[in-house]
Design a protein around this motif. Structure first.
Motif, mmCIF file in Angstrom:
data_model
loop_
_atom_site.group_PDB
_atom_site.id
_atom_site.type_symbol
_atom_site.label_atom_id
_atom_site.label_comp_id
_atom_site.label_asym_id
_atom_site.label_seq_id
_atom_site.Cartn_x
_atom_site.Cartn_y
_atom_site.Cartn_z
ATOM 1 N N PRO A 1 0.789 -1.246 0.000
ATOM 2 C CA PRO A 1 0.000 0.000 0.000
ATOM 3 C C PRO A 1 0.818 1.293 0.000
ATOM 4 C CG PRO A 1 -1.072 -1.624 1.367
ATOM 5 C CD PRO A 1 0.239 -2.244 0.963
ATOM 6 N N ASP A 2 1.821 1.435 0.882
ATOM 7 C CA ASP A 2 2.549 2.709 0.929
ATOM 8 C C ASP A 2 3.321 2.951 -0.364
ATOM 9 O OD1 ASP A 2 1.547 3.316 3.406
ATOM 10 O OD2 ASP A 2 3.271 2.525 4.509
ATOM 11 N N ALA A 3 3.910 1.883 -0.893
ATOM 12 C CA ALA A 3 4.650 2.010 -2.153
ATOM 13 C C ALA A 3 3.699 2.438 -3.267
ATOM 14 C CB ALA A 3 5.318 0.683 -2.498
ATOM 15 N N THR A 4 2.527 1.826 -3.310
ATOM 16 C CA THR A 4 1.563 2.111 -4.385
ATOM 17 C C THR A 4 1.099 3.563 -4.366
ATOM 18 O OG1 THR A 4 0.841 -0.159 -4.676
ATOM 19 C CG2 THR A 4 -0.807 1.542 -5.117
ATOM 20 N N GLY B 1 -5.043 -4.483 0.368
ATOM 21 C CA GLY B 1 -4.759 -4.026 1.732
ATOM 22 C C GLY B 1 -4.738 -2.514 1.836
ATOM 23 N N LEU B 2 -5.309 -1.832 0.845
ATOM 24 C CA LEU B 2 -5.331 -0.359 0.859
ATOM 25 C C LEU B 2 -6.378 0.137 1.857
ATOM 26 C CD1 LEU B 2 -5.224 -0.084 -3.024
ATOM 27 C CD2 LEU B 2 -3.374 0.666 -1.508
ATOM 28 N N VAL C 1 -0.123 -11.071 3.237
ATOM 29 C CA VAL C 1 -0.023 -10.243 4.448
ATOM 30 C C VAL C 1 -1.333 -9.525 4.815
ATOM 31 C CG1 VAL C 1 2.468 -9.884 4.182
ATOM 32 C CG2 VAL C 1 0.882 -8.226 3.151
ATOM 33 N N ASP C 2 -2.327 -9.513 3.926
ATOM 34 C CA ASP C 2 -3.558 -8.764 4.235
ATOM 35 C C ASP C 2 -4.769 -9.709 4.265
ATOM 36 O OD1 ASP C 2 -2.890 -8.905 1.383
ATOM 37 O OD2 ASP C 2 -4.780 -7.858 1.049
ATOM 38 N N SER D 1 -8.945 -10.739 1.854
ATOM 39 C CA SER D 1 -8.314 -10.458 0.564
ATOM 40 C C SER D 1 -9.051 -9.334 -0.154
ATOM 41 C CB SER D 1 -8.355 -11.718 -0.300
ATOM 42 O OG SER D 1 -9.692 -12.015 -0.652
ATOM 43 N N GLY D 2 -8.351 -8.713 -1.087
ATOM 44 C CA GLY D 2 -8.985 -7.676 -1.916
ATOM 45 C C GLY D 2 -10.180 -8.248 -2.656
ATOM 46 N N THR D 3 -10.064 -9.488 -3.090
ATOM 47 C CA THR D 3 -11.170 -10.137 -3.813
ATOM 48 C C THR D 3 -12.375 -10.312 -2.899
ATOM 49 O OG1 THR D 3 -9.475 -11.396 -4.968
ATOM 50 C CG2 THR D 3 -11.742 -12.140 -5.237
ATOM 51 N N ALA D 4 -12.124 -10.772 -1.673
ATOM 52 C CA ALA D 4 -13.237 -10.969 -0.732
ATOM 53 C C ALA D 4 -13.963 -9.642 -0.508
ATOM 54 C CB ALA D 4 -12.708 -11.524 0.584
ATOM 55 N N LEU D 5 -13.195 -8.568 -0.418
ATOM 56 C CA LEU D 5 -13.832 -7.255 -0.208
ATOM 57 C C LEU D 5 -14.636 -6.832 -1.443
ATOM 58 C CD1 LEU D 5 -10.941 -5.541 1.762
ATOM 59 C CD2 LEU D 5 -13.162 -6.291 2.663
#
Ligand SMILES: NC(=O)c1ccc[n+]([C@@H]2O[C@H](COP(=O)([O-])OP(=O)(O)OC[C@H]3O[C@@H](n4cnc5c(N)ncnc54)[C@H](O)[C@@H]3O)[C@@H](O)[C@H]2O)c1
Ligand SMILES: O=C(O)C1=N[C@H](C(=O)O)CCC1
Length: 269
Positions: free
Chosen positions: A81-84, A104-105, A163-164, A167-171
């Protein structure tokens, strides 16, 4: 060949970074013009092909995003997230399409991404595969057809390095279910149940995460009622599905007007 859009892959040594480098090189539709890793990483300074254990491809891995993005028409970014968030500002400055697969954003990250999207095209999705994006639509439709007598639970499984959670998909699937029901996901989410939680609340949407081994990604959306259950399932067996979607998004984003888009826009579904 030189007219093909130039693509920079961030997080070059990562599970997705390697897939993306291979996908761009094999596509015939784009050129790899940069490969980025974090400062101090062993790959920095090496040819990306050699670092991946193959033949040289004439692209040195760099830790300087400014230098890399200056040559790019698109940046494909599956990092952290921070890098992105940092890459979003720099890609916008370079007027390069930024394809964001990072999950994980948090809301603060999303606000900065939205600010960058005022100046450039950003395509962001927690899952870039055709199958999952289709599943979000099926989920929304089924949720719209059923009332709150049907409990909605989303169960996801991933490898032990993820690590998150959820998951982004679940969200994404949770958002689709909530949209189908006409409710705000934040108000009805049940995450991380443990101990004496009390009985399940009617109308809530539950999330559960499994982590183990090398699972690429599995998602079930369960609609459970008295006497019957519907289960919508997606199983990913190859990360190439995400890389293919991301490359498609990078090409689709060329010549679009600035803004934030998702894979439904790209796929036209
Ligand atoms: N949207 C999708 O379709 C999809 C699919 C798979 C994975 N993902 C997400 O992509 C992200 C990466 O997943 P992964 O399995 O490849 O992880 P990974 O840990 O294998 O790779 C991440 C890479 O990013 C690099 N990195 C971190 N910070 C950096 C920085 N500042 N500059 C340059 N490089 C940096 C790391 O060194 C690492 O090589 C995760 O958020 C994951 O959930 C999304
Ligand atoms: O391996 C991962 O990490 C994955 N992340 C995405 C998510 O969080 O849903 C997509 C599936 C793989």
């Amino acid at each position: 060949m030189t007219d093909l859009p130039g693509i920079v892959v961030t997080g070059a040594s990562g599970r997705m970074g390697r897939m993306l480098i291979a996908a761009v090189a094999a596509s015939g539709k784009a050129r790899l013009v940069g490969a980025l890793e974090r400062e101090g990483h062993a790959w920095v300074g090496q040819d990306a092909g050699v670092a991946m254990g193959g033949a040289p491809i004439g692209v040195l891995v760099t830790d300087d995003p400014l230098e890399a993005f200056a040559k790019a028409q698109a940046v494909i970014d599956f990092t952290a997230p921070d890098a992105t968030v940092g890459f979003a500002a720099l890609a916008a400055q370079a007027r390069a399409v930024h394809v964001i697969g990072t999950t994980g954003l948090e809301p603060a990250h999303l606000a900065k991404i939205a600010a960058a999207a005022r100046h450039a095209v950003i395509v962001r999705a927690g899952n870039m595969s055709l199958g999952v994006n289709l599943l979000t639509q099926l989920t929304q439709r089924v949720a719209a057809a059923l009332d709150a007598d049907w409990d909605i639970e989303i169960v996801e499984a991933h490898h032990n390095r993820k690590v998150d959670a959820p998951s982004g998909t679940a969200l994404m699937l949770g958002e689709a279910a909530a949209a189908g029901r006409g409710v705000d996901l934040a108000a009805v989410s049940d995450r991380g149940r443990d101990g004496i939680t009390g009985a399940r609340e009617r109308g809530h949407i539950g999330f559960a995460a499994i982590r183990g081994g090398d699972v690429v990604g599995e998602h079930d959306v369960i609609f459970a009622a008295a006497g019957e259950r519907i289960v919508l399932r997606h199983i990913a067996t190859d990360r190439a599905i995400f890389a293919r979607g991301a490359l498609r998004a990078a090409l689709w984003g060329q010549d679009r007007i600035p803004g934030e888009y998702d894979m439904l826009d790209v796929l036209g579904i």
